[in-house]
Design a protein around this motif. Structure first.
Motif, PDB file in Angstrom:
ATOM      1  N   ALA A 123       5.748   5.052  -5.223  1.00 27.66           N
ATOM      2  CA  ALA A 123       6.545   6.160  -4.718  1.00 27.66           C
ATOM      3  C   ALA A 123       6.335   6.373  -3.221  1.00 27.66           C
ATOM      4  O   ALA A 123       7.269   6.744  -2.506  1.00 27.66           O
ATOM      5  CB  ALA A 123       6.204   7.439  -5.484  1.00 27.66           C
ATOM      6  N   ARG A 124       5.111   6.172  -2.760  1.00 29.98           N
ATOM      7  CA  ARG A 124       4.803   6.219  -1.327  1.00 29.98           C
ATOM      8  C   ARG A 124       3.893   5.050  -1.007  1.00 29.98           C
ATOM      9  O   ARG A 124       2.981   4.728  -1.767  1.00 29.98           O
ATOM     10  CB  ARG A 124       4.124   7.536  -0.933  1.00 29.98           C
ATOM     11  N   TRP A 125       4.111   4.439   0.142  1.00 32.13           N
ATOM     12  CA  TRP A 125       3.443   3.201   0.498  1.00 32.13           C
ATOM     13  C   TRP A 125       2.228   3.490   1.369  1.00 32.13           C
ATOM     14  O   TRP A 125       2.308   4.228   2.355  1.00 32.13           O
ATOM     15  CB  TRP A 125       4.436   2.337   1.259  1.00 32.13           C
ATOM     16  N   ARG A 126       1.102   2.873   1.013  1.00 30.99           N
ATOM     17  CA  ARG A 126      -0.127   3.063   1.794  1.00 30.99           C
ATOM     18  C   ARG A 126       0.027   2.606   3.240  1.00 30.99           C
ATOM     19  O   ARG A 126      -0.728   3.038   4.111  1.00 30.99           O
ATOM     20  CB  ARG A 126      -1.296   2.331   1.127  1.00 30.99           C
ATOM     21  N   MET A 127       0.996   1.741   3.495  1.00 30.50           N
ATOM     22  CA  MET A 127       1.278   1.310   4.865  1.00 30.50           C
ATOM     23  C   MET A 127       1.420   2.492   5.826  1.00 30.50           C
ATOM     24  O   MET A 127       1.034   2.423   6.995  1.00 30.50           O
ATOM     25  CB  MET A 127       2.568   0.487   4.852  1.00 30.50           C
ATOM     26  N   GLU A 128       1.949   3.630   5.342  1.00 30.17           N
ATOM     27  CA  GLU A 128       2.277   4.760   6.212  1.00 30.17           C
ATOM     28  C   GLU A 128       1.094   5.691   6.471  1.00 30.17           C
ATOM     29  O   GLU A 128       1.230   6.659   7.223  1.00 30.17           O
ATOM     30  CB  GLU A 128       3.421   5.566   5.601  1.00 30.17           C
TER      31      GLU A 128
END
Length: 452
Positions: A123-128
Motif C-alpha cells: 500500500a505504501r512503498w518503503r522507498m519513500e
C-alpha cells in the motif's frame, strides 16, 4: 566445508510478524537437503508516519497565543519505528538454528509502512521513507540503535557457535539498508556515519580479521536509471516534508554522494527486477516456453548481463555486485517484481478446480535458468574485493513470498484476484506454485556451485 566456485544460491526467509519463524527447523532442513548453504533472513520493522500540529501556545501559554496569530502553527512529521514487529528474540533463534545446521547467514532488515503490513499488497512503498539512519530524531527510536545494533548482537552470539562437521566457522552478511533509496540519496552522510560505526563494532567483535562479516546496502534495480524511482519520488517526498524541491543538479550531487558511500562497502545489493525484454533482440518474437533451448537461455542470460553492466558502470570495479532479491512474480518479464499470483494458475472451465499454467511454469524456469547462467559466466561482477574465510562469493537470494516460493518452503493459502466481469478474490493452495522440475534444477546447481 567446500568453497563456492561461483555465486551460491540463498533462499529468503522473511518475517512479517511474530511467529513467522515457528517452523524454521523443518524449513532449514528442507533447504539443506536441496543443497543450500546460505540462508537469508529478512525481518520486518513496522514504520508509522506521524503528523502533528505544533503551536506556540502549547509551550508558552502567556505569549503563545499572540505568536500563533502572528506566525501561525506548523506541521511536524516524523517516522515512528516499531522494532517489535519481528521480535529480535525470534530472529536470534532462527539465526542460531541456521548456524547450528551448518548455514552461513545473510540478514536484510526491511522497513515497511504499517499500511502495507495491514494490507495484502504494498500500500505504501518503503522507498519513500525520509530519514537519516544516524539521527534518531528523524526515525523515532533510531534506525541504528533499534535495528542494526540488536542484529549485530545476534551475529556476535551466532559467530561464537562451532557447528559440527565443519572445517571453518560460519560467515555472515548484513545489509545495512534495503530499498530505502530516497533516504540514501537525501542522507548519504548519515549512511556513511552508520557504516563507520558498524565497521568499528565488527572490529570490536573480531569479525574482520579474518573477514567473516560483510556489510552491504540493497537498492532497487532502477535506482541509477534516468527515470528511476528515487529521482521520481524525491520531489513529492520532500514536498510532503516541507522541504525545497531538489533540482536535477541537486539529484546528481545526491547520487554522487551516495555512490561514494556504496563504493566503500563489501557489496552492493540489488532487488534485481530489470525490464528483461528491453535487452533481448526481437523480443516480441521471443518464445518463453523454450526452457531447455541453450540459445534461449543464452538470450536471457545476456539480457541480465547487459542490465547488470549498467550497474557496474555506475559503481566502478572495486565493489562486488550482489543479487539481494530476484524472481518472477507474474507474466510480464519487463516488470518481474509485480505481485500477480493469478498469472500462474487457471480454473478448469468444467470442474472449476484450480490448476497450474504449464506455459507460465516454462517461462519461470527459463527466467531462472537465464539468471543462473548469467551469474556463472560473469563471476567477476560478483568477485569479492577482499580475502574472506567465507570462500569469496556472497549468495544470490531468491525472493520467496507467495507465488515466488517455487520450492514449497512455505505453506499458507495465497490470495488471488480474477478480473472477470467483476473482480473476485480466492484463496488457493500454496502448492499450486511449487515446481518440482525447478527443485531438481536448483539441487543440481547447488551441487555444481561447490568444489567437491
Amino acid at each position: 566445508m567446500a568453497i563456492a566456485v561461483k555465486p551460491p544460491a540463498s533462499y529468503s526467509m522473511p518475517s512479517f510478524g511474530s511467529g513467522d519463524y515457528g517452523n524454521i527447523d523443518s524449513q532449514l532442513d528442507a533447504l539443506s537437503q536441496m543443497g543450500f548453504r546460505w540462508v537469508t533472513f529478512t525481518p520486518t520493522y513496522a514504520v508509522t508516519e506521524k503528523v502533528t500540529t505544533v503551536t506556540f501556545s502549547t509551550g508558552i501559554p502567556l505569549i503563545g497565543k499572540w505568536l500563533d496569530r502572528l506566525l501561525g502553527s506548523r506541521t511536524v512529521r516524523f517516522l515512528f519505528l516499531n522494532e517489535n514487529q519481528s521480535p529480535i528474540s525470534e530472529l536470534k533463534n532462527a539465526v542460531m538454528a541456521a548456524v547450528t545446521k551448518g548455514f552461513s547467514v545473510k540478514i536484510e532488515p526491511h522497513l515497511d509502512y504499517i499500511e502495507t503490513l495491514n494490507s495484502t499488497s504494498e500500500a505504501r512503498w518503503r522507498m519513500e521513507m525520509y530519514f537519516d539512519p544516524s539521527d534518531r530524531r528523524t526515525l523515532m527510536n533510531g534506525y541504528y540503535e533499534r535495528v542494526l545494533v540488536p542484529i549485530m548482537d545476534v551475529i556476535r552470539d551466532a559467530a561464537a557457535l562451532t557447528p559440527p562437521n565443519l572445517d571453518m566457522p560460519p560467515c555472515f552478511a548484513l545489509t545495512l539498508g534495503s530499498e530505502v533509496d530516497v533516504s540514501l540519496f537525501a542522507f548519504a552522510s548519515g549512511w556513511e556515519q552508520v557504516k563507520s560505526w558498524m565497521k568499528q563494532r565488527r572490529s570490536d567483535l573480531g569479525l574482520d580479521l579474518p573477514h567473516r562479516l560483510s556489510f552491504g546496502h540493497k537498492l532497487n534495480y532502477d535506482v541509477f536509471m534516468p527515470g528511476g524511482a528515487a529521482r521520481r519520488k524525491m520531489k513529492p517526498v520532500r514536498e510532503r516534508w516541507g522541504e525545497s524541491e531538489a533540482t536535477p543538479g541537486d539529484l546528481d550531487r545526491m547520487e554522487l554522494t551516495a555512490l561514494a558511500y556504496l563504493r566503500d562497502l563489501d557489496y552492493v545489493s540489488f532487488s534485481f527486477y530489470p525490464p528483461v525484454s528491453r535487452f533481448i533482440p526481437n523480443a516480441n518474437q521471443f518464445d518463453w516456453t523454450k526452457e531447455d533451448d541453450p540459445q534461449a537461455i543464452d538470450a536471457v542470460a545476456n539480457a541480465f548481463k547487459a542490465f547488470a553492466q549498467t550497474l557496474r558502470t555506475k559503481l566502478g570495479n572495486n565493489v562486488p555486485l550482489d543479487i539481494g532479491e530476484f524472481g518472477l512474480g507474474g507474466a510480464d518479464v519487463d516488470a518481474p517484481f509485480e505481485d500477480n499470483p493469478q498469472d500462474f494458475i487457471e480454473r478448469d472451465p468444467q470442474s472449476g478446480e484450480w490448476r497450474k499454467k504449464a506455459d507460465m511454469e516454462k517461462k519461470r524456469r527459463l527466467f531462472i535458468k537465464g539468471m543462473a547462467r548469467f551469474m556463472a559466466r560473469n563471476k567477476g561482477m560478483f568477485q569479492p574485493g577482499k580475502d574472506s574465510t567465507c570462500g569469496g562469493f556472497l549468495p544470490a537470494t531468491f525472493w520467496t513470498v507467495k507465488q515466488y516460493d517455487f520450492l514449497g518452503i512455505w505453506d499458507y493459502p495465497v490470495i488471488v484476484t480474477l478480473n472477470e466481469e467483476e473482480p473476485q478474490t480466492f484463496e488457493v493452495p500454496h502448492s499450486l506454485f511449487v515446481d518440482e522440475e525447478l527443485i531438481e534444477y536448483i539441487q543440481a546447481c547447488n551441487q555444481r556451485t561447490y568444489e567437491q
